[in-house]
Each structure stands twice: as C-alpha cells, then as structure tokens.
Design a protein around this motif. Structure first.
Motif, PDB file in Angstrom:
ATOM      1  N   THR A  25       0.844  -1.194   0.000  1.00 10.21           N
ATOM      2  CA  THR A  25       0.000   0.000   0.000  1.00 10.21           C
ATOM      3  C   THR A  25       0.876   1.239   0.000  1.00 10.21           C
ATOM      4  O   THR A  25       1.773   1.381   0.839  1.00 10.21           O
ATOM      5  CB  THR A  25      -0.916   0.025   1.244  1.00 10.21           C
ATOM      6  OG1 THR A  25      -1.680  -1.186   1.272  1.00 10.21           O
ATOM      7  CG2 THR A  25      -1.839   1.224   1.225  1.00 10.21           C
TER       8      THR A  25
ATOM      9  N   THR B 164      -7.270   1.619  -6.017  1.00  8.29           N
ATOM     10  CA  THR B 164      -6.872   3.004  -5.751  1.00  8.29           C
ATOM     11  C   THR B 164      -8.039   3.764  -5.143  1.00  8.29           C
ATOM     12  O   THR B 164      -9.199   3.424  -5.348  1.00  8.29           O
ATOM     13  CB  THR B 164      -6.416   3.737  -7.029  1.00  8.29           C
ATOM     14  OG1 THR B 164      -7.493   3.768  -7.966  1.00  8.29           O
ATOM     15  CG2 THR B 164      -5.195   3.077  -7.643  1.00  8.29           C
ATOM     16  N   SER B 165      -7.687   4.791  -4.395  1.00  7.11           N
ATOM     17  CA  SER B 165      -8.678   5.687  -3.814  1.00  7.11           C
ATOM     18  C   SER B 165      -8.109   7.096  -3.841  1.00  7.11           C
ATOM     19  O   SER B 165      -7.048   7.348  -3.263  1.00  7.11           O
ATOM     20  CB  SER B 165      -8.993   5.284  -2.374  1.00  7.11           C
ATOM     21  OG  SER B 165      -9.758   6.290  -1.744  1.00  7.11           O
ATOM     22  N   GLU B 166      -8.789   7.988  -4.527  1.00  9.14           N
ATOM     23  CA  GLU B 166      -8.343   9.384  -4.561  1.00  9.14           C
ATOM     24  C   GLU B 166      -8.534  10.043  -3.203  1.00  9.14           C
ATOM     25  O   GLU B 166      -7.681  10.791  -2.744  1.00  9.14           O
ATOM     26  CB  GLU B 166      -9.102  10.164  -5.627  1.00  9.14           C
ATOM     27  CG  GLU B 166      -8.526  10.005  -7.017  1.00  9.14           C
ATOM     28  CD  GLU B 166      -7.075  10.429  -7.108  1.00  9.14           C
ATOM     29  OE1 GLU B 166      -6.705  11.530  -6.648  1.00  9.14           O
ATOM     30  OE2 GLU B 166      -6.282   9.637  -7.641  1.00  9.14           O
TER      31      GLU B 166
ATOM     32  N   LYS C 215      -5.965   8.825  -1.048  1.00  8.50           N
ATOM     33  CA  LYS C 215      -4.668   8.963  -1.728  1.00  8.50           C
ATOM     34  C   LYS C 215      -3.851   7.676  -1.628  1.00  8.50           C
ATOM     35  O   LYS C 215      -2.646   7.701  -1.367  1.00  8.50           O
ATOM     36  CB  LYS C 215      -3.861  10.135  -1.151  1.00  8.50           C
ATOM     37  CG  LYS C 215      -4.596  11.457  -1.177  1.00  8.50           C
ATOM     38  CD  LYS C 215      -4.735  11.966  -2.570  1.00  8.50           C
ATOM     39  CE  LYS C 215      -5.344  13.350  -2.571  1.00  8.50           C
ATOM     40  NZ  LYS C 215      -6.293  13.571  -3.611  1.00  8.50           N
ATOM     41  N   THR C 216      -4.538   6.531  -1.817  1.00  8.99           N
ATOM     42  CA  THR C 216      -3.857   5.251  -1.713  1.00  8.99           C
ATOM     43  C   THR C 216      -3.833   4.516  -3.047  1.00  8.99           C
ATOM     44  O   THR C 216      -4.715   4.682  -3.879  1.00  8.99           O
ATOM     45  CB  THR C 216      -4.527   4.342  -0.664  1.00  8.99           C
ATOM     46  OG1 THR C 216      -5.912   4.193  -0.980  1.00  8.99           O
ATOM     47  CG2 THR C 216      -4.385   4.911   0.736  1.00  8.99           C
ATOM     48  N   ASP C 217      -2.801   3.705  -3.200  1.00 12.24           N
ATOM     49  CA  ASP C 217      -2.640   2.833  -4.361  1.00 12.24           C
ATOM     50  C   ASP C 217      -2.131   1.504  -3.817  1.00 12.24           C
ATOM     51  O   ASP C 217      -1.049   1.436  -3.238  1.00 12.24           O
ATOM     52  CB  ASP C 217      -1.647   3.437  -5.349  1.00 12.24           C
ATOM     53  CG  ASP C 217      -1.635   2.719  -6.685  1.00 12.24           C
ATOM     54  OD1 ASP C 217      -2.048   1.541  -6.765  1.00 12.24           O
ATOM     55  OD2 ASP C 217      -1.192   3.348  -7.667  1.00 12.24           O
TER      56      ASP C 217
ATOM     57  N   SER D 121      -1.274  -2.540  -4.493  1.00 14.65           N
ATOM     58  CA  SER D 121      -1.046  -3.610  -5.468  1.00 14.65           C
ATOM     59  C   SER D 121      -1.017  -4.933  -4.712  1.00 14.65           C
ATOM     60  O   SER D 121      -0.512  -5.020  -3.590  1.00 14.65           O
ATOM     61  CB  SER D 121       0.235  -3.389  -6.259  1.00 14.65           C
ATOM     62  OG  SER D 121       1.345  -3.356  -5.412  1.00 14.65           O
TER      63      SER D 121
ATOM     64  N   ARG E 289      -5.129  -4.616  -8.078  1.00 14.03           N
ATOM     65  CA  ARG E 289      -4.801  -3.225  -7.771  1.00 14.03           C
ATOM     66  C   ARG E 289      -6.068  -2.517  -7.317  1.00 14.03           C
ATOM     67  O   ARG E 289      -7.147  -2.791  -7.812  1.00 14.03           O
ATOM     68  CB  ARG E 289      -4.246  -2.510  -8.999  1.00 14.03           C
ATOM     69  CG  ARG E 289      -3.799  -1.089  -8.716  1.00 14.03           C
ATOM     70  CD  ARG E 289      -3.251  -0.407  -9.946  1.00 14.03           C
ATOM     71  NE  ARG E 289      -2.755   0.919  -9.608  1.00 14.03           N
ATOM     72  CZ  ARG E 289      -2.552   1.870 -10.506  1.00 14.03           C
ATOM     73  NH1 ARG E 289      -2.764   1.639 -11.799  1.00 14.03           N
ATOM     74  NH2 ARG E 289      -2.118   3.052 -10.137  1.00 14.03           N
TER      75      ARG E 289
ATOM     76  N   GLN F 277     -13.722   4.605  -5.437  1.00 11.70           N
ATOM     77  CA  GLN F 277     -12.514   3.800  -5.525  1.00 11.70           C
ATOM     78  C   GLN F 277     -12.485   3.102  -6.875  1.00 11.70           C
ATOM     79  O   GLN F 277     -13.482   3.065  -7.580  1.00 11.70           O
ATOM     80  CB  GLN F 277     -12.462   2.800  -4.374  1.00 11.70           C
ATOM     81  CG  GLN F 277     -12.421   3.503  -3.029  1.00 11.70           C
ATOM     82  CD  GLN F 277     -12.281   2.562  -1.855  1.00 11.70           C
ATOM     83  OE1 GLN F 277     -12.069   1.380  -2.010  1.00 11.70           O
ATOM     84  NE2 GLN F 277     -12.386   3.113  -0.659  1.00 11.70           N
ATOM     85  N   ARG F 278     -11.340   2.558  -7.205  1.00 12.72           N
ATOM     86  CA  ARG F 278     -11.181   1.841  -8.468  1.00 12.72           C
ATOM     87  C   ARG F 278     -10.477   0.519  -8.159  1.00 12.72           C
ATOM     88  O   ARG F 278      -9.569   0.477  -7.334  1.00 12.72           O
ATOM     89  CB  ARG F 278     -10.359   2.676  -9.446  1.00 12.72           C
ATOM     90  CG  ARG F 278     -10.189   2.032 -10.807  1.00 12.72           C
ATOM     91  CD  ARG F 278      -9.626   3.007 -11.808  1.00 12.72           C
ATOM     92  NE  ARG F 278     -10.734   3.839 -12.282  1.00 12.72           N
ATOM     93  CZ  ARG F 278     -10.651   4.729 -13.249  1.00 12.72           C
ATOM     94  NH1 ARG F 278      -9.495   4.931 -13.864  1.00 12.72           N
ATOM     95  NH2 ARG F 278     -11.695   5.437 -13.616  1.00 12.72           N
TER      96      ARG F 278
END
Length: 164
Positions: free
Chosen positions: A45, A144-146, A149-151, A153, A142, A129-130
């Motif tokens: 993360t 992500t969340s704007e 602010k997380t990405d 994998s 994967r 989220q994506r």
C-alpha cells in the motif's frame, strides 16, 4: 400518447444500464470475496506515492512489515472472510459501480471498475474507488482511492510466510 411512448422507450433504454450496474457491483463484490479466501497474497500500500504498508497473508496468518522486521498476527479460522464482509457485506452495499474497461497491470490483463464502498463505522463515508480485477483469476490486483490517496497492489505468485 406520443409522450407516453417516449417515456416507455426511455425506460427501456435505462433498464439495461441499471442491470449492468448491478452486475458491475456483483463483479466487484465477488472479487473481494475471492480475495478473502485466496490461499495467500502480498499487498503493498502506497499513500501519496510513499510506502505505507506491506503485508503478506498466508492462510489464517497475516504478516505486516514493521521497518525491517515482520510481525505475525494469527487471524483465526474464517476471520478473513468475516473482516471482508464487514467492509463489503454484499454487492447491494456498493454504489455507483461502473465497468471502465480493460487494462494491463504488471503484465496481467484486468477489468477495471469504479465503485463507492459503504461507509465504515468510525471512518465516515468513503469516496469513489477503483479496482483492477485479473481476467484470469477474478482476483483484485490493484485498488486506488483518490480520497485516501492510496494505491494498493496485490500479488499472488510465490507467496511464502516471511520470517518474523
């Protein structure tokens, strides 16, 4: 009468969209359910582009990297599924699900979905989220969340418990 026909046509056009959204939410929920029963995985993360957390899950044990050392936490039988269901109880708990398309992430073909998870107790509402769901396995690879602010994998190959 003409306006009535237009309304029926418009309703007919919208119904497939609503069904697609329900299917999209089901695909997202199914992927997270599959993650909660996967034999093992590694999750990295990032927050604002900097490492935040590295974890390895093997069976009912979770290993979290703390500096250079790993800490082991035994979760107990069925706890991973229980934890996942507390976050996403069902497809109906997700909102605004939408299939974006396909992309390749770290060499794996994935279907990409946007969605909004249900609010978490104590955390308030979560933003959109994506998730990238591997075509081959149906597992999320994967997220992500704007808003946060997380990405994140996730990998599933050659997973072994680290030495604590």
């Amino acid at each position: 009468m003409h306006a009535g026909r237009m309304l029926l046509v418009a309703a007919g056009l919208l119904m497939p969209l609503a069904a697609a959204r329900a299917d999209d939410c089901q695909a997202v929920a199914d992927a997270y359910d599959a993650l909660s029963t996967a034999p093992g995985y590694r999750q990295v993360t990032m927050m604002n582009g900097s490492p935040l957390l590295e974890a390895v899950v093997v069976g009912d044990d979770m290993y979290v990297k703390d500096g250079a050392k790993w800490r082991k936490q035994s979760l107990g039988p069925g706890m991973r599924v229980k934890m996942q269901k507390s976050v996403i109880p069902s497809a109906a708990s997700l909102k605004d699900c939408r299939r974006i398309g396909t992309e390749t992430f770290e060499g794996r073909e994935a279907v990409v979905y946007d969605y909004t998870p249900p609010p978490m107790e104590g955390a308030g509402p979560l933003g959109p989220q994506r998730v990238w769901i591997a075509v081959e396995t149906g597992l999320p690879i994967r997220m992500t969340s704007e808003q946060q602010k997380t990405d994140v994998s996730i990998s599933f190959d050659k997973i072994a418990a680290p030495t604590p």
